[in-house]
Design a protein around this motif. Sequence first.
Motif, PDB file in Angstrom:
ATOM      1  N   LYS A 156      -8.878   2.048  -3.194  1.00  0.00           N
ATOM      2  CA  LYS A 156      -9.279   2.752  -1.969  1.00  0.00           C
ATOM      3  C   LYS A 156      -8.656   2.103  -0.737  1.00  0.00           C
ATOM      4  O   LYS A 156      -8.146   2.792   0.143  1.00  0.00           O
ATOM      5  CB  LYS A 156     -10.805   2.790  -1.854  1.00  0.00           C
ATOM      6  CG  LYS A 156     -11.455   3.715  -2.864  1.00  0.00           C
ATOM      7  CD  LYS A 156     -12.915   3.920  -2.568  1.00  0.00           C
ATOM      8  CE  LYS A 156     -13.701   2.767  -3.134  1.00  0.00           C
ATOM      9  NZ  LYS A 156     -15.144   2.967  -3.063  1.00  0.00           N
ATOM     10  N   GLU A 157      -8.678   0.783  -0.690  1.00  0.00           N
ATOM     11  CA  GLU A 157      -8.113   0.074   0.457  1.00  0.00           C
ATOM     12  C   GLU A 157      -6.600   0.233   0.513  1.00  0.00           C
ATOM     13  O   GLU A 157      -6.024   0.472   1.579  1.00  0.00           O
ATOM     14  CB  GLU A 157      -8.479  -1.416   0.399  1.00  0.00           C
ATOM     15  CG  GLU A 157      -9.946  -1.701   0.631  1.00  0.00           C
ATOM     16  CD  GLU A 157     -10.791  -1.615  -0.634  1.00  0.00           C
ATOM     17  OE1 GLU A 157     -10.279  -1.149  -1.677  1.00  0.00           O
ATOM     18  OE2 GLU A 157     -11.967  -2.012  -0.576  1.00  0.00           O
ATOM     19  N   LEU A 158      -5.945   0.125  -0.659  1.00  0.00           N
ATOM     20  CA  LEU A 158      -4.495   0.272  -0.688  1.00  0.00           C
ATOM     21  C   LEU A 158      -4.072   1.707  -0.392  1.00  0.00           C
ATOM     22  O   LEU A 158      -3.042   1.938   0.239  1.00  0.00           O
ATOM     23  CB  LEU A 158      -3.954  -0.187  -2.047  1.00  0.00           C
ATOM     24  CG  LEU A 158      -4.076  -1.677  -2.335  1.00  0.00           C
ATOM     25  CD1 LEU A 158      -3.599  -1.993  -3.740  1.00  0.00           C
ATOM     26  CD2 LEU A 158      -3.296  -2.485  -1.324  1.00  0.00           C
ATOM     27  N   GLY A 159      -4.859   2.678  -0.837  1.00  0.00           N
ATOM     28  CA  GLY A 159      -4.568   4.076  -0.522  1.00  0.00           C
ATOM     29  C   GLY A 159      -4.683   4.352   0.969  1.00  0.00           C
ATOM     30  O   GLY A 159      -3.875   5.078   1.542  1.00  0.00           O
ATOM     31  N   ALA A 160      -5.700   3.763   1.602  1.00  0.00           N
ATOM     32  CA  ALA A 160      -5.847   3.926   3.056  1.00  0.00           C
ATOM     33  C   ALA A 160      -4.677   3.273   3.792  1.00  0.00           C
ATOM     34  O   ALA A 160      -4.186   3.811   4.797  1.00  0.00           O
ATOM     35  CB  ALA A 160      -7.171   3.328   3.515  1.00  0.00           C
ATOM     36  N   ALA A 161      -4.201   2.138   3.289  1.00  0.00           N
ATOM     37  CA  ALA A 161      -3.038   1.486   3.904  1.00  0.00           C
ATOM     38  C   ALA A 161      -1.791   2.339   3.742  1.00  0.00           C
ATOM     39  O   ALA A 161      -0.991   2.471   4.682  1.00  0.00           O
ATOM     40  CB  ALA A 161      -2.828   0.106   3.285  1.00  0.00           C
ATOM     41  N   GLN A 162      -1.618   2.950   2.557  1.00  0.00           N
ATOM     42  CA  GLN A 162      -0.477   3.841   2.348  1.00  0.00           C
ATOM     43  C   GLN A 162      -0.527   5.030   3.297  1.00  0.00           C
ATOM     44  O   GLN A 162       0.489   5.419   3.867  1.00  0.00           O
ATOM     45  CB  GLN A 162      -0.485   4.373   0.914  1.00  0.00           C
ATOM     46  CG  GLN A 162       0.297   3.562  -0.060  1.00  0.00           C
ATOM     47  CD  GLN A 162       0.355   4.258  -1.406  1.00  0.00           C
ATOM     48  OE1 GLN A 162      -0.609   4.870  -1.843  1.00  0.00           O
ATOM     49  NE2 GLN A 162       1.475   4.144  -2.052  1.00  0.00           N
ATOM     50  N   LEU A 163      -1.685   5.597   3.438  1.00  0.00           N
ATOM     51  CA  LEU A 163      -1.870   6.737   4.337  1.00  0.00           C
ATOM     52  C   LEU A 163      -1.527   6.351   5.774  1.00  0.00           C
ATOM     53  O   LEU A 163      -0.815   7.080   6.478  1.00  0.00           O
ATOM     54  CB  LEU A 163      -3.313   7.232   4.235  1.00  0.00           C
ATOM     55  CG  LEU A 163      -3.724   8.401   5.099  1.00  0.00           C
ATOM     56  CD1 LEU A 163      -3.044   9.662   4.625  1.00  0.00           C
ATOM     57  CD2 LEU A 163      -5.219   8.566   5.062  1.00  0.00           C
ATOM     58  N   SER A 164      -1.993   5.197   6.217  1.00  0.00           N
ATOM     59  CA  SER A 164      -1.725   4.731   7.581  1.00  0.00           C
ATOM     60  C   SER A 164      -0.237   4.492   7.802  1.00  0.00           C
ATOM     61  O   SER A 164       0.314   4.868   8.844  1.00  0.00           O
ATOM     62  CB  SER A 164      -2.492   3.439   7.863  1.00  0.00           C
ATOM     63  OG  SER A 164      -3.856   3.627   7.671  1.00  0.00           O
ATOM     64  N   VAL A 165       0.421   3.866   6.826  1.00  0.00           N
ATOM     65  CA  VAL A 165       1.855   3.603   6.954  1.00  0.00           C
ATOM     66  C   VAL A 165       2.626   4.914   7.013  1.00  0.00           C
ATOM     67  O   VAL A 165       3.557   5.067   7.818  1.00  0.00           O
ATOM     68  CB  VAL A 165       2.348   2.710   5.792  1.00  0.00           C
ATOM     69  CG1 VAL A 165       3.854   2.659   5.728  1.00  0.00           C
ATOM     70  CG2 VAL A 165       1.800   1.302   5.938  1.00  0.00           C
ATOM     71  N   ALA A 197       0.653  11.661   0.952  1.00  0.00           N
ATOM     72  CA  ALA A 197       0.117  12.282  -0.268  1.00  0.00           C
ATOM     73  C   ALA A 197      -0.233  11.224  -1.305  1.00  0.00           C
ATOM     74  O   ALA A 197      -1.273  11.297  -1.964  1.00  0.00           O
ATOM     75  CB  ALA A 197       1.133  13.268  -0.838  1.00  0.00           C
ATOM     76  N   SER A 198       0.612  10.219  -1.428  1.00  0.00           N
ATOM     77  CA  SER A 198       0.352   9.141  -2.384  1.00  0.00           C
ATOM     78  C   SER A 198      -0.889   8.345  -2.000  1.00  0.00           C
ATOM     79  O   SER A 198      -1.695   7.975  -2.858  1.00  0.00           O
ATOM     80  CB  SER A 198       1.585   8.233  -2.447  1.00  0.00           C
ATOM     81  OG  SER A 198       1.474   7.312  -3.465  1.00  0.00           O
ATOM     82  N   GLY A 199      -1.062   8.098  -0.703  1.00  0.00           N
ATOM     83  CA  GLY A 199      -2.254   7.389  -0.247  1.00  0.00           C
ATOM     84  C   GLY A 199      -3.521   8.173  -0.485  1.00  0.00           C
ATOM     85  O   GLY A 199      -4.543   7.620  -0.887  1.00  0.00           O
ATOM     86  N   LEU A 200      -3.464   9.483  -0.239  1.00  0.00           N
ATOM     87  CA  LEU A 200      -4.637  10.323  -0.493  1.00  0.00           C
ATOM     88  C   LEU A 200      -4.992  10.352  -1.973  1.00  0.00           C
ATOM     89  O   LEU A 200      -6.166  10.257  -2.346  1.00  0.00           O
ATOM     90  CB  LEU A 200      -4.379  11.742   0.011  1.00  0.00           C
ATOM     91  CG  LEU A 200      -4.400  11.942   1.525  1.00  0.00           C
ATOM     92  CD1 LEU A 200      -3.943  13.341   1.883  1.00  0.00           C
ATOM     93  CD2 LEU A 200      -5.784  11.672   2.065  1.00  0.00           C
ATOM     94  N   LEU A 201      -3.980  10.459  -2.838  1.00  0.00           N
ATOM     95  CA  LEU A 201      -4.241  10.470  -4.280  1.00  0.00           C
ATOM     96  C   LEU A 201      -4.768   9.124  -4.769  1.00  0.00           C
ATOM     97  O   LEU A 201      -5.647   9.071  -5.633  1.00  0.00           O
ATOM     98  CB  LEU A 201      -2.975  10.852  -5.041  1.00  0.00           C
ATOM     99  CG  LEU A 201      -2.639  12.332  -5.039  1.00  0.00           C
ATOM    100  CD1 LEU A 201      -1.255  12.568  -5.622  1.00  0.00           C
ATOM    101  CD2 LEU A 201      -3.681  13.101  -5.828  1.00  0.00           C
ATOM    102  N   THR A 202      -4.228   8.036  -4.222  1.00  0.00           N
ATOM    103  CA  THR A 202      -4.705   6.714  -4.623  1.00  0.00           C
ATOM    104  C   THR A 202      -6.145   6.503  -4.183  1.00  0.00           C
ATOM    105  O   THR A 202      -6.963   5.962  -4.935  1.00  0.00           O
ATOM    106  CB  THR A 202      -3.793   5.623  -4.040  1.00  0.00           C
ATOM    107  OG1 THR A 202      -2.450   5.861  -4.468  1.00  0.00           O
ATOM    108  CG2 THR A 202      -4.220   4.246  -4.495  1.00  0.00           C
ATOM    109  N   PHE A 203      -6.467   6.936  -2.975  1.00  0.00           N
ATOM    110  CA  PHE A 203      -7.846   6.833  -2.503  1.00  0.00           C
ATOM    111  C   PHE A 203      -8.778   7.671  -3.379  1.00  0.00           C
ATOM    112  O   PHE A 203      -9.866   7.233  -3.746  1.00  0.00           O
ATOM    113  CB  PHE A 203      -7.937   7.288  -1.043  1.00  0.00           C
ATOM    114  CG  PHE A 203      -9.273   7.051  -0.426  1.00  0.00           C
ATOM    115  CD1 PHE A 203      -9.597   5.807   0.094  1.00  0.00           C
ATOM    116  CD2 PHE A 203     -10.223   8.059  -0.374  1.00  0.00           C
ATOM    117  CE1 PHE A 203     -10.834   5.575   0.659  1.00  0.00           C
ATOM    118  CE2 PHE A 203     -11.465   7.841   0.193  1.00  0.00           C
ATOM    119  CZ  PHE A 203     -11.769   6.600   0.707  1.00  0.00           C
ATOM    120  N   ALA A 204      -8.335   8.886  -3.730  1.00  0.00           N
ATOM    121  CA  ALA A 204      -9.148   9.748  -4.594  1.00  0.00           C
ATOM    122  C   ALA A 204      -9.292   9.155  -5.991  1.00  0.00           C
ATOM    123  O   ALA A 204     -10.345   9.272  -6.614  1.00  0.00           O
ATOM    124  CB  ALA A 204      -8.528  11.139  -4.675  1.00  0.00           C
TER     125      ALA A 204
END
Length: 197
Positions: free
Chosen positions: A50-59, A90-97
């Motif tokens: 979840k944390e890494l997905g949020a970081a991907q989304l932010s980047v 998209a990758s960050g959203l999927l990782t968070f999900a």
Amino acid sequence: MRYTFKPDDCMVISIPLGSLRNTRDGQLMPEKFTCVFKDTYKIFLKGRPKELGAAQLSVGVFLICIGSLVSVEYGASHLVYTLPSALFIASGLLTFAAGKSPLMAVVKLSFVFNIVSLFWSIAAIVLCPLLDEGSPFRHLGADERSRTSMFVGLKAVIGVLCGFEMILALVLIYWESKAVCRAHFNTLPLITIKQDV
């Protein structure tokens, strides 16, 4: 002859036996024993998706914002390496999900998107220094120098963010591979029997 089945550490069953001297008839086997099962999804959760997905989304959002600024000021050719950063979103959203719900289909889709994100971040790092300032409006003197230094600085920020995205994708690929790439067959539980003396 080779063993068809071999035990792995996915399931460990420990059965404590009573002492042979002190047992009565039918009392050797206990009524309760422990079974430890290593769930691959729980191993994936140790990677903090979840944390890494949020970081991907932010980047990804930050890269698209900086890329749009660069393209407005220095030419639309710079959208080539910044606009596909929507893949990071998209990758960050999927990782968070994937970190939120234990559906393996979402984890597998996130795994595929992170692999593609890894390759795109490498391509963006290579493409970023290749494109020069393409502004049709050339200024003279100090304005041109400050404009060029601003351009170089923005491209450096884009390169650093793409490098950070590459590291995030590598870490997520490592943890998601622990959940996705696992043996589905030819494994048996490891059973240990402990006897009291």
